[in-house]
Design a protein around this motif. Structure first.
Motif, mmCIF file in Angstrom:
data_model
loop_
_atom_site.group_PDB
_atom_site.id
_atom_site.type_symbol
_atom_site.label_atom_id
_atom_site.label_comp_id
_atom_site.label_asym_id
_atom_site.label_seq_id
_atom_site.Cartn_x
_atom_site.Cartn_y
_atom_site.Cartn_z
ATOM 1 N N LEU A 26 0.817 -1.217 0.000
ATOM 2 C CA LEU A 26 0.000 0.000 0.000
ATOM 3 C C LEU A 26 0.847 1.262 0.000
ATOM 4 N N ASP A 27 1.924 1.267 0.784
ATOM 5 C CA ASP A 27 2.712 2.484 0.924
ATOM 6 C C ASP A 27 4.105 2.127 1.411
ATOM 7 N N GLU A 28 5.004 3.082 1.256
ATOM 8 C CA GLU A 28 6.387 2.864 1.676
ATOM 9 C C GLU A 28 6.975 4.183 2.125
ATOM 10 N N GLY A 29 7.623 4.174 3.297
ATOM 11 C CA GLY A 29 8.267 5.372 3.825
ATOM 12 C C GLY A 29 9.737 5.140 4.049
ATOM 13 N N GLY A 30 10.365 6.067 4.762
ATOM 14 C CA GLY A 30 11.797 5.954 4.993
ATOM 15 C C GLY A 30 12.177 4.758 5.841
ATOM 16 N N PHE A 31 11.360 4.468 6.863
ATOM 17 C CA PHE A 31 11.685 3.383 7.780
ATOM 18 C C PHE A 31 10.532 2.410 7.970
ATOM 19 N N SER A 32 9.525 2.488 7.120
ATOM 20 C CA SER A 32 8.384 1.595 7.297
ATOM 21 C C SER A 32 7.730 1.264 5.968
ATOM 22 N N TYR A 33 6.991 0.163 5.981
ATOM 23 C CA TYR A 33 6.241 -0.301 4.812
ATOM 24 C C TYR A 33 4.830 -0.641 5.276
ATOM 25 N N ARG A 44 -11.513 -10.262 6.690
ATOM 26 C CA ARG A 44 -11.455 -8.796 6.658
ATOM 27 C C ARG A 44 -10.070 -8.325 6.225
ATOM 28 N N PHE A 45 -10.033 -7.118 5.654
ATOM 29 C CA PHE A 45 -8.766 -6.530 5.247
ATOM 30 C C PHE A 45 -8.181 -5.705 6.383
ATOM 31 N N TYR A 46 -6.849 -5.733 6.463
ATOM 32 C CA TYR A 46 -6.121 -4.956 7.465
ATOM 33 C C TYR A 46 -4.909 -4.310 6.794
ATOM 34 N N ALA A 47 -4.422 -3.258 7.422
ATOM 35 C CA ALA A 47 -3.165 -2.643 6.989
ATOM 36 C C ALA A 47 -2.077 -3.105 7.946
ATOM 37 N N LEU A 48 -1.028 -3.696 7.411
ATOM 38 C CA LEU A 48 0.102 -4.152 8.218
ATOM 39 C C LEU A 48 1.248 -3.161 8.052
ATOM 40 N N LYS A 49 1.556 -2.441 9.110
ATOM 41 C CA LYS A 49 2.667 -1.495 9.087
ATOM 42 C C LYS A 49 3.901 -2.180 9.653
ATOM 43 N N ARG A 50 4.937 -2.279 8.838
ATOM 44 C CA ARG A 50 6.191 -2.902 9.255
ATOM 45 C C ARG A 50 7.241 -1.821 9.440
ATOM 46 N N ILE A 51 7.694 -1.633 10.670
ATOM 47 C CA ILE A 51 8.676 -0.599 10.992
ATOM 48 C C ILE A 51 10.050 -1.247 11.147
ATOM 49 N N LEU A 52 11.010 -0.755 10.399
ATOM 50 C CA LEU A 52 12.372 -1.260 10.488
ATOM 51 C C LEU A 52 13.068 -0.617 11.680
ATOM 52 N N CYS A 53 13.524 -1.433 12.613
ATOM 53 C CA CYS A 53 14.197 -0.945 13.817
ATOM 54 C C CYS A 53 15.700 -1.200 13.665
ATOM 55 N N HIS A 54 16.437 -0.161 13.308
ATOM 56 C CA HIS A 54 17.864 -0.343 13.013
ATOM 57 C C HIS A 54 18.723 -0.473 14.266
ATOM 58 N N ASP A 55 18.200 0.011 15.396
ATOM 59 C CA ASP A 55 18.964 -0.068 16.632
ATOM 60 C C ASP A 55 18.008 -0.116 17.821
ATOM 61 N N ARG A 56 18.564 -0.079 18.998
ATOM 62 C CA ARG A 56 17.752 -0.165 20.214
ATOM 63 C C ARG A 56 16.805 1.030 20.319
#
Length: 301
Positions: A26-33, A44-56
């Motif tokens: 659906l979308d793509e950002g600097g640190f998330s998809y 049902r449909f859902y939006a799955l936001k995946r956040i890339l965690c590069h460090d603590r």
């Protein structure tokens, strides 16, 4: 914390012992998809936001976003259906499962109107704006501030109800700045997390001894109202031309004339977008004004 399994060959994931099938991006950002997924059990449909965690620190910020979603149960704030943290290939990801709002963002609605050569009726502006204010009031009443309010962070459901999203920049409403070092820390944080053309003036050059509070959101709220009236943000063109937004926000906003909207709505906008935060109203005052304008505006089509 939710439990997650890896994305398997069938294109599915499991969160909290429930399986979801990948449909499309659906979308793509600097640190998330953001992906569209379908629940295997409920269809049902859902939006799955995946956040890339590069460090603590990245993982801590993602956890804060989860906690902010959990803190609010309000019709104008996006709910969190489930979440999980997982490790893949030595990298950490936070997965946030959110309701899928088919209509998209307020910005997509405004773009469509602009492409059609149309405009948003005043009654609809007031209806949408009031919903945004109601969500923001819930945030402020709990002692927090959104810090990145903009049309792309407002979803519109099928009933034209606005829903605040992207709570990753939220933090305590009141930030006491004591000294130059703290001022630079806040300023650098704002430069990374608060969209430049919707950022409050006091966040561009943070004073060494001051208090930053939730009125940063009121400025951004004014920018959102302006965008609904003009179909672009008040400082979008300044940024696109490469001019100084930090300088532009120090001056009162100019409403393009002739303006087809009521003087009352124009006055509301001018009252909100005041460069000096000490002279800016709070969300309760804004809501009172919106309700007053609604009572004197014909019902929307």
């Amino acid at each position: 914390m939710g439990q997650a399994l890896c994305i398997c060959s069938r294109g599915s994931i499991t969160i909290d012992d429930k399986r979801y099938y990948f449909i499309q991006k659906l979308d793509e950002g600097g640190f998330s998809y953001v992906d569209l997924v379908e629940g295997a059990q409920d269809g049902r449909f859902y939006a799955l936001k995946r956040i890339l965690c590069h460090d603590r620190e990245g993982k801590k910020e993602a956890q804060t976003e989860v906690e902010m979603h959990r803190l609010f149960k309000h019709p104008n704030i996006l709910a969190l259906t489930g979440h999980a943290f997982m490790e893949r290939g030595g990298k950490s990801e936070a997965w946030l499962l959110l309701p899928y709002v088919r209509k998209g963002s307020l910005w997509s609605v405004l773009e469509k109107l602009r492409d059609q050569g149309s405009s948003m009726p005043e009654a609809r502006i007031l209806h949408v704006f009031r919903g945004i204010c109601e969500g923001l009031k819930a945030v402020h009443d709990r002692g927090y501030a959104h810090r990145d309010l903009k049309p792309t962070n407002v979803l519109m459901d099928e009933e034209d109800r606005p829903v605040l999203m992207d709570l990753g920049s939220m933090n305590k409403a009141r930030i006491e700045v004591r000294g130059t070092k703290e001022a630079m820390t806040v300023q650098d944080w704002a430069a990374q997390r608060c969209t430049i053309s919707y950022r409050a003036p006091e966040l561009f050059n943070v004073e060494s001894h001051c208090i930053i509070d939730e009125r940063t959101d009121i400025w951004s709220l004014g920018c959102v109202l302006y965008s609904m009236m003009v179909l672009e943000g008040p400082f979008d063109m300044v940024f696109q031309k490469g001019d100084s937004v930090a300088l532009a926000v120090q001056n009162p906003v100019n409403i393009p004339q002739p303006c087809s909207y009521s003087q009352g709505l124009q006055n509301l906008l001018s009252s909100i977008m005041v460069p000096n935060p000490q002279e800016r109203p709070d969300i309760n005052w804004v809501l009172d004004q919106v309700q007053s304008l609604q009572s004197s505006t014909p019902a929307r089509c």
